[in-house]
Design a protein around this motif. Structure first.
Motif, PDB file in Angstrom:
ATOM      1  N   VAL A 200       0.838  -1.201   0.000  1.00  0.00           N
ATOM      2  CA  VAL A 200       0.000   0.000   0.000  1.00  0.00           C
ATOM      3  C   VAL A 200       0.874   1.254   0.000  1.00  0.00           C
ATOM      4  CG1 VAL A 200      -1.634   1.350   1.357  1.00  0.00           C
ATOM      5  CG2 VAL A 200      -1.982  -1.106   1.072  1.00  0.00           C
ATOM      6  N   LEU A 201       1.909   1.258   0.851  1.00  0.00           N
ATOM      7  CA  LEU A 201       2.808   2.412   0.910  1.00  0.00           C
ATOM      8  C   LEU A 201       3.522   2.623  -0.419  1.00  0.00           C
ATOM      9  CD1 LEU A 201       4.393   1.951   4.457  1.00  0.00           C
ATOM     10  CD2 LEU A 201       2.682   3.630   3.759  1.00  0.00           C
ATOM     11  N   THR A 202       3.999   1.521  -1.012  1.00  0.00           N
ATOM     12  CA  THR A 202       4.693   1.618  -2.297  1.00  0.00           C
ATOM     13  C   THR A 202       3.759   2.123  -3.389  1.00  0.00           C
ATOM     14  OG1 THR A 202       6.140  -0.220  -1.677  1.00  0.00           O
ATOM     15  CG2 THR A 202       6.035   0.359  -4.011  1.00  0.00           C
ATOM     16  N   GLY A 203       2.530   1.597  -3.403  1.00  0.00           N
ATOM     17  CA  GLY A 203       1.566   2.028  -4.405  1.00  0.00           C
ATOM     18  C   GLY A 203       1.217   3.496  -4.269  1.00  0.00           C
ATOM     19  N   CYS A 204       1.047   3.962  -3.024  1.00  0.00           N
ATOM     20  CA  CYS A 204       0.707   5.370  -2.794  1.00  0.00           C
ATOM     21  C   CYS A 204       1.859   6.288  -3.200  1.00  0.00           C
ATOM     22  CB  CYS A 204       0.351   5.594  -1.329  1.00  0.00           C
ATOM     23  SG  CYS A 204      -1.231   4.869  -0.834  1.00  0.00           S
ATOM     24  N   ILE A 205       3.078   5.905  -2.829  1.00  0.00           N
ATOM     25  CA  ILE A 205       4.239   6.725  -3.178  1.00  0.00           C
ATOM     26  C   ILE A 205       4.422   6.780  -4.691  1.00  0.00           C
ATOM     27  CG2 ILE A 205       6.758   6.872  -3.036  1.00  0.00           C
ATOM     28  CD1 ILE A 205       6.522   5.686  -0.208  1.00  0.00           C
ATOM     29  N   THR A 206       4.289   5.617  -5.343  1.00  0.00           N
ATOM     30  CA  THR A 206       4.432   5.574  -6.798  1.00  0.00           C
ATOM     31  C   THR A 206       3.360   6.413  -7.479  1.00  0.00           C
ATOM     32  OG1 THR A 206       5.347   3.334  -6.649  1.00  0.00           O
ATOM     33  CG2 THR A 206       4.567   4.060  -8.804  1.00  0.00           C
ATOM     34  N   SER A 207       2.111   6.298  -6.998  1.00  0.00           N
ATOM     35  CA  SER A 207       1.017   7.076  -7.580  1.00  0.00           C
ATOM     36  C   SER A 207       1.246   8.564  -7.400  1.00  0.00           C
ATOM     37  CB  SER A 207      -0.314   6.672  -6.933  1.00  0.00           C
ATOM     38  OG  SER A 207      -0.633   5.333  -7.234  1.00  0.00           O
ATOM     39  N   TYR A 208       1.757   8.953  -6.233  1.00  0.00           N
ATOM     40  CA  TYR A 208       2.008  10.369  -5.971  1.00  0.00           C
ATOM     41  C   TYR A 208       3.108  10.904  -6.881  1.00  0.00           C
ATOM     42  CZ  TYR A 208       3.147  14.668  -3.495  1.00  0.00           C
ATOM     43  OH  TYR A 208       3.397  15.981  -3.189  1.00  0.00           O
ATOM     44  N   LEU A 209       4.174  10.110  -7.065  1.00  0.00           N
ATOM     45  CA  LEU A 209       5.286  10.556  -7.903  1.00  0.00           C
ATOM     46  C   LEU A 209       4.870  10.682  -9.364  1.00  0.00           C
ATOM     47  CD1 LEU A 209       8.232   8.477  -6.382  1.00  0.00           C
ATOM     48  CD2 LEU A 209       7.767  10.915  -6.075  1.00  0.00           C
ATOM     49  N   ILE A 210       4.039   9.756  -9.844  1.00  0.00           N
ATOM     50  CA  ILE A 210       3.599   9.803 -11.241  1.00  0.00           C
ATOM     51  C   ILE A 210       2.523  10.863 -11.426  1.00  0.00           C
ATOM     52  CG2 ILE A 210       2.474   8.511 -13.092  1.00  0.00           C
ATOM     53  CD1 ILE A 210       3.730   5.987 -11.945  1.00  0.00           C
ATOM     54  N   GLY A 211       1.538  10.870 -10.522  1.00  0.00           N
ATOM     55  CA  GLY A 211       0.446  11.822 -10.628  1.00  0.00           C
ATOM     56  C   GLY A 211      -0.459  11.528 -11.817  1.00  0.00           C
ATOM     57  N   PHE A 212      -1.381  12.454 -12.053  1.00  0.00           N
ATOM     58  CA  PHE A 212      -2.319  12.325 -13.170  1.00  0.00           C
ATOM     59  C   PHE A 212      -2.359  13.658 -13.900  1.00  0.00           C
ATOM     60  CE2 PHE A 212      -6.349  12.205 -15.372  1.00  0.00           C
ATOM     61  CZ  PHE A 212      -6.472  10.885 -15.765  1.00  0.00           C
ATOM     62  N   ASP A 213      -2.028  13.647 -15.188  1.00  0.00           N
ATOM     63  CA  ASP A 213      -1.956  14.875 -15.977  1.00  0.00           C
ATOM     64  C   ASP A 213      -3.295  15.195 -16.636  1.00  0.00           C
ATOM     65  OD1 ASP A 213       0.734  15.504 -15.501  1.00  0.00           O
ATOM     66  OD2 ASP A 213       1.398  14.074 -17.020  1.00  0.00           O
ATOM     67  N   TYR A 214      -3.733  16.433 -16.463  1.00  0.00           N
ATOM     68  CA  TYR A 214      -4.886  16.959 -17.194  1.00  0.00           C
ATOM     69  C   TYR A 214      -4.337  17.851 -18.303  1.00  0.00           C
ATOM     70  CZ  TYR A 214      -7.873  15.302 -13.424  1.00  0.00           C
ATOM     71  OH  TYR A 214      -8.534  14.514 -12.510  1.00  0.00           O
ATOM     72  N   ILE A 215      -4.563  17.441 -19.543  1.00  0.00           N
ATOM     73  CA  ILE A 215      -3.962  18.110 -20.694  1.00  0.00           C
ATOM     74  C   ILE A 215      -5.055  18.765 -21.533  1.00  0.00           C
ATOM     75  CG2 ILE A 215      -2.529  17.813 -22.751  1.00  0.00           C
ATOM     76  CD1 ILE A 215      -1.446  15.235 -21.428  1.00  0.00           C
ATOM     77  N   TYR A 216      -4.902  20.057 -21.785  1.00  0.00           N
ATOM     78  CA  TYR A 216      -5.822  20.789 -22.659  1.00  0.00           C
ATOM     79  C   TYR A 216      -5.081  21.106 -23.952  1.00  0.00           C
ATOM     80  CZ  TYR A 216      -9.181  21.257 -18.884  1.00  0.00           C
ATOM     81  OH  TYR A 216     -10.103  20.986 -17.900  1.00  0.00           O
ATOM     82  N   GLN A 217      -5.594  20.548 -25.043  1.00  0.00           N
ATOM     83  CA  GLN A 217      -4.921  20.672 -26.337  1.00  0.00           C
ATOM     84  C   GLN A 217      -5.547  21.806 -27.147  1.00  0.00           C
ATOM     85  OE1 GLN A 217      -5.219  17.305 -29.077  1.00  0.00           O
ATOM     86  NE2 GLN A 217      -3.063  17.566 -29.549  1.00  0.00           N
ATOM     87  N   PHE A 218      -4.696  22.711 -27.619  1.00  0.00           N
ATOM     88  CA  PHE A 218      -5.160  23.862 -28.387  1.00  0.00           C
ATOM     89  C   PHE A 218      -4.891  23.692 -29.882  1.00  0.00           C
ATOM     90  CE2 PHE A 218      -4.802  25.248 -24.100  1.00  0.00           C
ATOM     91  CZ  PHE A 218      -5.750  26.238 -23.939  1.00  0.00           C
ATOM     92  N   ASN A 219      -3.681  23.272 -30.209  1.00  0.00           N
ATOM     93  CA  ASN A 219      -3.315  23.054 -31.611  1.00  0.00           C
ATOM     94  C   ASN A 219      -2.565  21.728 -31.711  1.00  0.00           C
ATOM     95  OD1 ASN A 219      -3.990  25.802 -32.937  1.00  0.00           O
ATOM     96  ND2 ASN A 219      -2.790  26.380 -31.140  1.00  0.00           N
ATOM     97  N   PRO A 220      -2.874  20.906 -32.709  1.00  0.00           N
ATOM     98  CA  PRO A 220      -2.207  19.596 -32.854  1.00  0.00           C
ATOM     99  C   PRO A 220      -0.706  19.754 -33.029  1.00  0.00           C
ATOM    100  CG  PRO A 220      -4.104  19.794 -34.328  1.00  0.00           C
ATOM    101  CD  PRO A 220      -3.874  21.149 -33.744  1.00  0.00           C
TER     102      PRO A 220
END
Length: 220
Positions: A200-220
């Protein structure tokens, strides 16, 4: 075995989705796209990538106004104030300190200051004000993407991934190394519990380090 487990947890979490990408077509109109963008990027650190693949970081939030990207910088301004006591109706010192005070003036204004000094006929203090400086960055037609990272979004996945992997790793460790408990039997419960907590600790630390990116695309 532990190194293999850590690598497995990292790879599993990494490949179960690390980002979401949004474009104008997801919102129907450019205005709605900009509105959603502005609501989500207030007070967030944003990574701006241009169409030439160069990038920069805007640390204090960004906003789009009239097809132009604006950034915000918060500054603190210190103003030295001095008033005659005849212009003051009330002085309130919060707590037990006399270095900070709230001062009410006869004109109805109320000011809060630090470094308060009171003499027989005047009061002086330093008033702090937060100001926001708006800076024009780039037009939207040269922006490729703007993104921010939410490090807490993937935390439940880290728990759900780490717990079963840790439990199974505990069973494997007992089978491979024949780990025994105080009674001489194979210590499946004890080792599995310890490895589950570690998972659980390893999974939480790994998830925190990777994070989740919210990307808004304007031009290809």
């Amino acid at each position: 075995m532990k190194n293999i487990y850590f690598a497995g947890a990292f790879i599993f979490i990494f490949f179960t989705g690390c980002s979401s990408t949004y474009t104008v077509t997801d919102f129907g109109t450019k205005e709605k796209f900009y509105e959603e963008f502005n609501n989500n990027f207030k007070d967030r650190e944003a990574k701006v990538t241009l169409v030439d693949d160069s990038s920069f970081i805007a640390q204090n939030g960004v906003e789009i106004n009239h097809d132009t990207l604006l950034s915000f910088k918060k500054l603190e301004e210190k103003i030295h104030r001095r008033f005659a006591l005849s212009d003051v109706t009330d002085i309130y010192f919060p707590g037990s300190t006399t270095t900070s005070a709230s001062v009410a003036l006869k004109n109805g204004n109320k000011l809060t200051g630090d470094e308060v000094k009171v003499t027989k006929d005047s009061i002086s203090f330093v008033e702090s004000k937060s100001i926001v400086v708006i800076k024009t960055l780039v037009p939207t037609d040269i922006i490729k993407t703007i993104s921010y990272n939410d490090r807490w979004r993937r935390m439940p996945l880290g728990v759900l991934t780490g717990a079963p992997l840790g439990f199974l790793s505990g069973i494997a460790l007992v089978n491979v190394f024949r780990i025994k408990d105080y009674h001489g039997g194979l210590d499946y419960p004890g080792v599995s519990f310890q490895m589950t907590v570690l998972g659980v600790l390893t999974g939480c630390i790994t998830s925190y380090l990777i994070g989740f990116d919210y990307i808004y695309q304007f031009n290809p």
